[in-house]
Design an enzyme around this catalytic site. Structure first.
Site, PDB file in Angstrom:
ATOM      1  N   ARG A  50       0.439   3.944 -14.753  1.00 59.47           N
ATOM      2  CA  ARG A  50      -1.001   3.658 -14.692  1.00 59.47           C
ATOM      3  C   ARG A  50      -1.587   4.137 -13.366  1.00 59.47           C
ATOM      4  O   ARG A  50      -2.692   4.687 -13.311  1.00 59.47           O
ATOM      5  CB  ARG A  50      -1.259   2.159 -14.892  1.00 59.47           C
ATOM      6  N   LYS A 149      -7.789   1.693 -12.049  1.00 62.40           N
ATOM      7  CA  LYS A 149      -7.646   0.494 -11.211  1.00 62.40           C
ATOM      8  C   LYS A 149      -7.976   0.905  -9.780  1.00 62.40           C
ATOM      9  O   LYS A 149      -7.096   1.197  -8.971  1.00 62.40           O
ATOM     10  CB  LYS A 149      -6.229  -0.075 -11.343  1.00 62.40           C
ATOM     11  N   GLU A 182     -13.811  -8.063 -20.636  1.00 58.20           N
ATOM     12  CA  GLU A 182     -12.609  -8.694 -20.081  1.00 58.20           C
ATOM     13  C   GLU A 182     -13.067  -9.755 -19.102  1.00 58.20           C
ATOM     14  O   GLU A 182     -14.262 -10.016 -18.976  1.00 58.20           O
ATOM     15  CB  GLU A 182     -11.714  -7.649 -19.398  1.00 58.20           C
TER      16      GLU A 182
HETATM   17  N1  PXG Z   1      -8.563  -6.714 -15.889  1.00 56.80           N
HETATM   18  C1  PXG Z   1      -8.831  -6.555 -14.586  1.00 56.80           C
HETATM   19  C2  PXG Z   1     -10.213  -6.226 -14.160  1.00 56.80           C
HETATM   20  C3  PXG Z   1      -7.801  -6.696 -13.643  1.00 56.80           C
HETATM   21  O1  PXG Z   1      -8.065  -6.540 -12.348  1.00 56.80           O
HETATM   22  C4  PXG Z   1      -6.272  -7.191 -15.453  1.00 56.80           C
HETATM   23  C5  PXG Z   1      -7.333  -7.017 -16.331  1.00 56.80           C
HETATM   24  C6  PXG Z   1      -4.906  -7.495 -15.997  1.00 56.80           C
HETATM   25  O2  PXG Z   1      -4.060  -6.341 -15.872  1.00 56.80           O
HETATM   26  P1  PXG Z   1      -2.495  -6.455 -15.612  1.00 56.80           P
HETATM   27  O3  PXG Z   1      -2.035  -5.055 -15.541  1.00 56.80           O
HETATM   28  O4  PXG Z   1      -2.318  -7.191 -14.307  1.00 56.80           O
HETATM   29  O5  PXG Z   1      -1.924  -7.189 -16.760  1.00 56.80           O
HETATM   30  C7  PXG Z   1      -6.503  -7.026 -14.079  1.00 56.80           C
HETATM   31  C8  PXG Z   1      -5.394  -7.188 -13.100  1.00 56.80           C
HETATM   32  C9  PXG Z   1      -5.531 -10.318  -7.824  1.00 56.80           C
HETATM   33  C10 PXG Z   1      -4.883  -9.563  -8.923  1.00 56.80           C
HETATM   34  O6  PXG Z   1      -5.073 -10.166  -6.687  1.00 56.80           O
HETATM   35  C11 PXG Z   1      -5.651  -9.035  -9.933  1.00 56.80           C
HETATM   36  C12 PXG Z   1      -5.040  -8.308 -10.947  1.00 56.80           C
HETATM   37  C13 PXG Z   1      -3.693  -8.129 -10.943  1.00 56.80           C
HETATM   38  C14 PXG Z   1      -2.937  -8.661  -9.922  1.00 56.80           C
HETATM   39  C15 PXG Z   1      -3.547  -9.411  -8.907  1.00 56.80           C
HETATM   40  O7  PXG Z   1      -6.478 -11.065  -8.080  1.00 56.80           O
HETATM   41  N2  PXG Z   1      -5.836  -7.803 -11.910  1.00 56.80           N
END
Ligand code: PXG
Length: 288
Positions: A50, A149, A182
């Site tokens: 990713r 991301k 989301e």
């Molecule tokens: N949507 C958004 C906007 C995110 O930032 C997810 C979905 C879930 O994706 P994953 O790949 O993690 O299943 C995310 C992920 C934090 C933090 O520090 C945020 C995320 C991941 C890890 C830590 O708040 N966001």
């Protein structure tokens, strides 16, 4: 704490980037949040894939290939004796002058932090979260694809502030058409008549690694699952709702906009998915 910074392992007190770094000046960069469980980095290859796609989308040249990046992630965990925690891998456009031009930045800045994670309090896994819909819309895929991301999280941060003002820990963000995209840092799922439904990336969702894991779990458990546009109504009237993310893992939602979802308790399918997820993270992963 030891931090990986541009090929070196330095003490966190030395881990500094320039005020001219475009990651700081413009949010020009990308990142991954990754978990390590019992010495296994969860879905490292998927996270790196990713990251590479995010890099391609913003025309940033990856400073390391997949194997070298994986090795740096594992080595950072080893040097910090971290068996359980959270890994933040960041690549910025690098240092340049005070103009947007990314091509004037000499080389990307790369750093990896391996640290502890703060989860939602256990009571929310037991009793479910109460969340709200906020007014801040998710950035449109034709403006900045939410699949990238990137270091531009201001859209999500504004939504998170609104959630907090409403007394909630998470918030649903709608897309420009008014469909559920989301949450601020989590993907969202509903369960309706035995089926799991989640918004597609084209509706403004990040292609979450945890979300992809849930597709695998649903297949394994024989629970039908598909992507579809969801309105707030679909969430209010769902049998169950849950969120997924690297930080949150799988967490039940029992209330949206003051409407009780289903029975008001975490649902049985959510429970099965959560149990399966917790089993998977212990066995699946790259041993450091
Ligand atoms: N949507 C958004 C906007 C995110 O930032 C997810 C979905 C879930 O994706 P994953 O790949 O993690 O299943 C995310 C992920 C934090 C933090 O520090 C945020 C995320 C991941 C890890 C830590 O708040 N966001």
């Amino acid at each position: 704490m030891v931090v990986y910074l541009d090929g070196k392992y330095v003490d966190s007190s030395e881990a500094k980037v320039s005020v001219f770094d475009h990651g700081l000046l413009y949010g020009d960069g990308i990142f991954e949040g990754i978990r390590i469980y019992g010495g296994n980095v969860f879905r490292l290859d998927d996270h790196l894939e990713r990251l590479e796609m995010s890099a391609k989308a913003i025309m940033l040249t990856m400073p390391l290939d997949r194997a070298a990046m994986a090795a740096a992630v594992c080595e950072t965990c080893r040097r910090n004796k971290l068996a359980d925690g959270y890994i933040r891998l960041v690549i910025t456009r690098g240092t340049g002058d005070l103009g947007l031009a990314p091509w004037l930045c000499e080389k990307p800045t790369t750093f990896i932090i391996a640290s502890k994670i703060s989860l939602y309090p256990q009571e929310h896994y037991d009793n479910g979260l109460s969340i709200v819909t906020v007014a801040t819309r998710r950035i449109a895929p034709d403006a900045l694809p939410p699949t990238v991301k990137s270091l531009n999280y201001l859209n999500n941060i504004l939504a998170k502030i609104e959630a907090r003002q409403a007394g909630a820990l998470e918030a649903i963000m709608l897309n420009q058409q008014g469909y559920v995209a989301e949450c601020t840092a989590d993907n969202i799922f509903v369960v309706f008549k035995g089926e799991i439904i989640t918004p597609a990336a084209s509706a403004g969702a990040l292609k979450g690694i945890t979300r992809a894991t849930i597709f695998d779990i649903a297949r394994e458990l024989g629970i039908p699952m598909r992507e579809a546009d969801l309105t707030r109504y679909d969430v209010w009237c769902a049998d169950e709702c849950f969120l997924s993310g690297t930080g949150a893992e799988v967490i039940p939602v029992v209330k949206l906009d003051a409407r009780v979802i289903g029975t008001g308790k975490p649902g049985p399918i959510t429970g099965r998915v959560l149990t399966a997820f917790r089993q998977r993270v212990l066995t699946e992963g790259t041993r450091i």
